[in-house]
Design an enzyme around this catalytic site. Structure first.
Site, PDB file in Angstrom:
ATOM      1  N   LYS A 195      -9.715 -23.150  -2.502  1.00 28.36           N
ATOM      2  CA  LYS A 195      -8.356 -23.653  -2.299  1.00 28.36           C
ATOM      3  C   LYS A 195      -8.108 -23.951  -0.818  1.00 28.36           C
ATOM      4  CE  LYS A 195      -3.541 -22.935  -3.492  1.00 28.36           C
ATOM      5  NZ  LYS A 195      -2.481 -22.014  -3.868  1.00 28.36           N
ATOM      6  N   ASN A 253       3.251 -28.999 -10.046  1.00 30.03           N
ATOM      7  CA  ASN A 253       3.247 -27.778  -9.242  1.00 30.03           C
ATOM      8  C   ASN A 253       3.968 -28.065  -7.935  1.00 30.03           C
ATOM      9  OD1 ASN A 253       1.352 -27.721  -6.664  1.00 30.03           O
ATOM     10  ND2 ASN A 253       0.406 -29.085  -8.179  1.00 30.03           N
ATOM     11  N   PHE A 274      -6.010 -35.047   2.603  1.00 29.58           N
ATOM     12  CA  PHE A 274      -5.109 -35.998   3.261  1.00 29.58           C
ATOM     13  C   PHE A 274      -4.087 -36.443   2.217  1.00 29.58           C
ATOM     14  CE2 PHE A 274      -8.358 -37.962   6.529  1.00 29.58           C
ATOM     15  CZ  PHE A 274      -8.633 -36.687   7.015  1.00 29.58           C
ATOM     16  N   SER A 275      -3.761 -35.563   1.284  1.00 35.21           N
ATOM     17  CA  SER A 275      -3.203 -36.129   0.063  1.00 35.21           C
ATOM     18  C   SER A 275      -2.185 -35.286  -0.695  1.00 35.21           C
ATOM     19  CB  SER A 275      -4.357 -36.466  -0.877  1.00 35.21           C
ATOM     20  OG  SER A 275      -5.326 -35.425  -0.872  1.00 35.21           O
ATOM     21  N   CYS A 276      -1.936 -34.055  -0.288  1.00 34.64           N
ATOM     22  CA  CYS A 276      -0.961 -33.254  -1.031  1.00 34.64           C
ATOM     23  C   CYS A 276       0.406 -33.947  -0.925  1.00 34.64           C
ATOM     24  CB  CYS A 276      -0.896 -31.848  -0.455  1.00 34.64           C
ATOM     25  SG  CYS A 276       0.388 -30.866  -1.240  1.00 34.64           S
ATOM     26  N   LYS A 332     -10.190 -36.294   0.638  1.00 36.45           N
ATOM     27  CA  LYS A 332      -9.438 -36.353  -0.622  1.00 36.45           C
ATOM     28  C   LYS A 332      -8.217 -37.228  -0.431  1.00 36.45           C
ATOM     29  CE  LYS A 332      -7.802 -33.392  -4.403  1.00 36.45           C
ATOM     30  NZ  LYS A 332      -7.779 -32.009  -4.895  1.00 36.45           N
ATOM     31  N   THR A 373      -2.801 -34.945  -6.552  1.00 35.01           N
ATOM     32  CA  THR A 373      -1.749 -35.062  -7.568  1.00 35.01           C
ATOM     33  C   THR A 373      -0.810 -36.223  -7.248  1.00 35.01           C
ATOM     34  OG1 THR A 373      -0.485 -33.467  -6.301  1.00 35.01           O
ATOM     35  CG2 THR A 373      -1.765 -32.620  -8.149  1.00 35.01           C
ATOM     36  N   CYS A 376       2.431 -46.525 -44.425  1.00 38.53           N
ATOM     37  CA  CYS A 376       3.478 -45.958 -43.580  1.00 38.53           C
ATOM     38  C   CYS A 376       4.247 -47.081 -42.899  1.00 38.53           C
ATOM     39  CB  CYS A 376       2.886 -45.029 -42.531  1.00 38.53           C
ATOM     40  SG  CYS A 376       1.854 -45.863 -41.307  1.00 38.53           S
ATOM     41  N   CYS A 432      -0.508 -63.925 -35.753  1.00 36.08           N
ATOM     42  CA  CYS A 432      -1.106 -62.802 -35.010  1.00 36.08           C
ATOM     43  C   CYS A 432      -1.782 -63.325 -33.736  1.00 36.08           C
ATOM     44  CB  CYS A 432      -2.134 -62.075 -35.879  1.00 36.08           C
ATOM     45  SG  CYS A 432      -3.014 -60.770 -34.996  1.00 36.08           S
ATOM     46  N   CYS A 464      -0.564 -52.970 -33.262  1.00 37.19           N
ATOM     47  CA  CYS A 464      -0.646 -52.386 -34.606  1.00 37.19           C
ATOM     48  C   CYS A 464      -1.785 -51.377 -34.692  1.00 37.19           C
ATOM     49  CB  CYS A 464      -0.824 -53.485 -35.649  1.00 37.19           C
ATOM     50  SG  CYS A 464      -2.228 -54.576 -35.320  1.00 37.19           S
ATOM     51  N   CYS A 472      -1.464 -47.243 -35.586  1.00 38.07           N
ATOM     52  CA  CYS A 472      -1.881 -46.855 -36.940  1.00 38.07           C
ATOM     53  C   CYS A 472      -2.396 -45.420 -36.967  1.00 38.07           C
ATOM     54  CB  CYS A 472      -2.975 -47.794 -37.442  1.00 38.07           C
ATOM     55  SG  CYS A 472      -3.595 -47.318 -39.071  1.00 38.07           S
TER      56      CYS A 472
END
Lengths: 464, 398
Positions: free
Chosen positions: B46, B77, B136-138, B177, B205, B347, B377, B383, B387
């Site tokens: 971490k 988070n 470099f990304s949080c 990152k 994230t 259905c 079509c 579709c 399904c």
């Protein structure tokens, strides 16, 4: 949480006209939906409920990720007869009994999922067992039923040389000659058994130890022996007229009915019972009685009645099997104990039954049936099927006089290793446990395989 | 037949591509040891920082997105970097490398200035770490201090900071990152490549607001009556991370460690096909435990066996040539919806989708069976997407 998925079954009355498998298995979308019901709980109780300890959440996760082959291999790691057991295990009383999902709705249909994975694997072919370095040691296995086959494969995959002797022409034991094909199709059984034998297990058919080959010879020729002989001898009831034409043991009846194709089955049936089934009465209350009853319906019986000397609550047959039989039209009568087979012209025409009541509990913890003093009752019957249980095959066991046996005649073993009182002789399966389930026999076969290997290591170290 | 799951990433051999991402899963050596025992090839510890960095976490910090009866298809988070500073993490690295010499131990770092970044790198190298990942990304919390995605959203900052790290890293490879929260990710990837960094980890994230408590008017997770934007992870973001990985793979020639929603072995295969050489997992392991490694490796092995491939290496990038500019897609290809009336359960959700979301090409007969008017079509496949019956509607060439 979504509802539990149930597989389609063959419709009535079509299902009574065929020996085809009643349960058609889950469809792909059902299998995924059902796998999605597993919550993958920690320390899963289902695994503890399984006699062979299959990693159930593990294989269900693989199904949910559409890795059916991985699921099947995981099952097979713990149970070489996974496709058979998926069909014949009393899963409600084993794995599914503890299922955590029951706390949210209903247990996950574990056996159905296992069957799904195994069927998928079978469709593409079971991966052959990896060859192990031969150890140069030889083990004889007596009986090619679930215990013997499981033991054989475990030993073989560890490099031992294994020869299995069976008194029948085909391997499978009770799975082939006892369980009806509408519950266990023969092709499913054969594929799984063939896969085991193809690992290099030598199968010697039509050879009964103690009759065709001496036990002493086996002990001399092999480094260890496993007895998985099952319960091959029908228990003999004390009923007047038991020798009458039309009276047949459930064992012989199911064995003949188990022939795979129509002609062979008819021939086999004629050999054991020379007349049409007509009105059938099955005497007994176990799963074998229920199997015989449902089989009789499929083979053209006019009517089928199971007569049991206690009541429904004491029947040893599994509840779902009893319900299945009733759904098919089998009649159940209780508190009747057979006294005499009635006959006319040398043929069975009925059974005179003594009326019973439930008395105090017996050693099994169930109320003992005792005559009630009411007048006897007669049930009309053209065929009487005796399903009073099975006993060990004496020609095998008595050929080893020093083998310690329990009061009921079962082989006594060390529960850690499966070792019997005779050095180098191990045992497992029905002849040890008195007759329980296929999966229990598998687990005892596997346990003995481990015991045998440890024993061999102690007396005949593997060649380097 | 056995397949080889091992793969090289940034010059390091991994026994399989599966790596635990820098996350709560890897916040101490004991957890990582258990993960290694379970079969994970690697872990990125971490994100840690220098001792003077103040890290104060808030609780609760997690909130799941449930969809129908499935729990946590996505996870928000508002966690921050580890409270455990470099002094503790370097101990973890030493301990893990000693106990698990065959496993790969990475460490994620974050700093406020050049000196921090370089100190972290030197100390981790000295401790025996196998590679370094730079966050470099949080997207939440850290950017308020000029850290995290503040760097990754700016190509210049990205290149400069990565250079500092590379200057200090004399022995081990460095992976940057990146964040998906940029308009032009290939541009950022090029900046990473220019810096001389060895690899890219994609993605961190996605900044999100997962939901609001509609009785109390506070978004989740509720921290004493307030909340904050957070980072979104889990299966729900896989399509975004997969796109990011493919874009980077097409833009630069660098090894990519993919992360963001990898949950099943199928996801793993998809990321490999889109050019990843390493696969990081966090949310799926947080939800189901380290044991999911068995499903990942087994599923991947069976897949490779089925394909007749000998190892993971063979998969890398195979899908990339099949991702083209939209303008390069065929305009001549005219598929049409084929409905299997044998398996149709009537259905009629295909009918509804075609009526209200398509081109009114599906009609119903008196038995409620759907029929496709092939003139109407256009082959949009809505579709087939809705399904519920297995393989009932297929899109076929006309």
């Amino acid at each position: 949480m979504a509802a539990r998925q149930t597989p389609d079954t063959l419709d009535m009355p079509v299902r009574l006209s065929t020996m085809e498998e009643v349960d058609r298995g889950l469809k792909p979308h059902q299998a995924l939906a059902e796998a999605g019901r597993c919550i993958f709980c920690h320390d899963a109780p289902c695994v503890k409920g399984c006699p062979v300890g299959i990693d159930i959440p593990g294989f269900i996760r693989r199904i949910s990720q559409r890795n059916m082959v991985g699921a099947a291999r995981l099952i097979r790691q713990a149970n070489p007869l996974g496709a058979v057991c998926a069909r014949v295990c009393p899963s409600e009383a084993q794995c599914e009994k503890g299922c955590t999902s029951a706390g949210l709705s209903e247990p996950v249909a574990i056996a159905c999922l296992q069957r799904y994975a195994m069927d998928q694997e079978m469709a593409r072919g079971i991966r052959p067992v990896a060859a192990a370095e031969p150890t140069g040691r030889k083990v004889a296995v007596i009986g090619a039923g679930p215990a013997g086959l499981a033991c054989s494969l475990a030993l073989r995959s560890a490099g031992e040389s294994v020869t299995v002797y069976d008194s029948s022409p085909q391997p499978g034991g009770v799975m082939r000659y006892g369980i009806p094909s509408y519950r266990l199709p023969r092709e499913v059984l054969s594929r799984e058994v063939d896969w085991i034998l193809s690992a290099g297990v030598r199968f010697v058919p039509n050879t009964e130890i103690g009759r065709d080959v001496g036990m002493a010879d086996l002990l001399r020729e092999y480094d260890a022996v496993f007895i998985g002989a099952g319960l091959g001898a029908p228990a003999v009831p004390r009923i007047q007229g038991a020798g009458t034409a039309g009276v047949i043991s459930a064992y012989a009846f199911l064995r003949a009915a188990g022939e795979p194709d129509g002609n062979a089955r008819e021939q086999a049936m004629r050999a054991v019972i020379a007349q049409p089934l007509g009105r059938v009465v099955v005497l007994g209350g176990g799963n074998v009685a229920v199997d015989a009853a449902c089989t009789a319906l499929r083979l053209g019986a006019e009517s089928v009645t199971i007569a049991y000397r206690r009541t429904r609550g004491e029947m040893p047959a599994w509840a779902e099997e009893i319900e299945f039989a009733e759904e098919e039209g089998v009649k159940l009568v209780f508190l009747l104990s057979p006294a005499e087979v009635l006959q006319a012209d040398g043929k069975a025409r009925g059974v005179r039954m003594t009326r019973m009541r439930l008395a105090e509990d017996d050693a099994s913890g169930r109320p003992r049936p005792a005559p009630s003093g009411e007048p006897d009752e007669t049930i009309g019957a053209d065929t009487v099927v005796l399903a009073f249980g099975q006993a060990p095959n004496e020609s095998i066991l008595s050929s080893l006089p020093s083998l310690a046996r329990s009061e009921s005649g079962m082989i006594e073993i060390d529960v850690e290793t499966g070792a019997t009182s005779v050095a180098g002789v191990f045992a497992g399966g029905d002849a040890v446990n008195g007759g329980t389930t296929v999966v229990q026999a598998v687990s005892e076969g596997l346990r003995a395989a481990a015991g045998i290997r440890a024993y061999l290591d102690s007396v005949t170290p593997a060649r380097d | 037949m056995s397949v080889d799951l091992s793969i090289k990433f940034a010059g390091i051999k991994f026994e399989n591509p599966f790596t635990l991402a820098a996350s709560p899963c890897t916040d101490n050596a004991e957890m990582v040891a258990r993960a290694f025992d379970a079969g994970w090839a690697a872990a990125v510890l971490k994100t840690t920082s220098v001792e003077e960095e103040v890290v104060e976490l808030v609780y609760p910090m997690m909130a799941g997105l449930d969809f129908e009866d499935k729990k946590v298809i996505g996870l928000q988070n508002i966690d921050l970097i580890s409270e455990r500073h470099i002094d503790q993490v370097e101990k973890d690295v030493r301990e893990l490398k000693k106990a698990y010499p065959g496993k790969v131990v990475g460490a994620s770092i974050m700093g406020q200035k050049k000196e921090h970044w370089q100190t972290l790198v030197r100390r981790l190298e000295a401790a025996g770490v196998d590679f370094i990942e730079c966050s470099f990304s949080c997207p939440h919390g850290m950017p308020e201090r000029g850290m995290g995605s503040t760097i990754g959203q700016d190509a210049e900052l990205t290149e400069r900071t990565a250079r500092w790290v590379k200057e200090a890293a004399t022995r081990v490879p460095v992976s940057i990152k990146v964040t998906p929260l940029v308009a032009d990710l290939p541009h950022i990837a090029c900046a990473v490549q220019k810096s001389g960094a060895d690899a890219i980890t994609a993605i961190n994230t996605v900044k999100c607001l997962i939901g609001v408590d509609i009785d109390n008017f506070v978004p989740y997770p509720v921290v004493d009556g307030k909340s904050s934007y957070g980072g979104y992870s889990g299966a729900a973001i896989k399509p975004i991370s997969l796109r990011c990985v493919a874009e980077i793979a097409k833009a630069v020639d660098m090894p990519i460690s993919a992360t963001g929603g990898i949950t099943t072995w199928r996801d793993a295969v998809e990321f490999l096909l889109c050019g990843a050489r390493n696969l990081q997992v966090c949310t799926a392991a947080m939800k189901h435990g380290f044991r999911i490694i068995e499903d990942l490796t087994d599923g991947l092995s069976v897949y490779l066996e089925d394909k007749g491939m000998s190892g993971v290496e063979e998969l890398v990038g195979l899908a990339l040539p099949n991702i083209v500019e939209h303008s390069h897609l065929s305009r001549e290809y005219k598929p049409v919806s084929k409905i299997n009336l044998e398996t149709c359960v009537k259905c009629d959700v295909c009918y509804i989708a075609c009526q209200d979301g398509g081109h009114q090409a599906i009609t119903l007969d008196e038995k409620r069976l759907p029929h496709v008017d092939e003139e109407k079509c256009v082959g949009c496949a809505m579709c087939a997407s809705v399904c519920p019956v297995f393989e009932c509607i297929q899109m076929a060439p006309r």
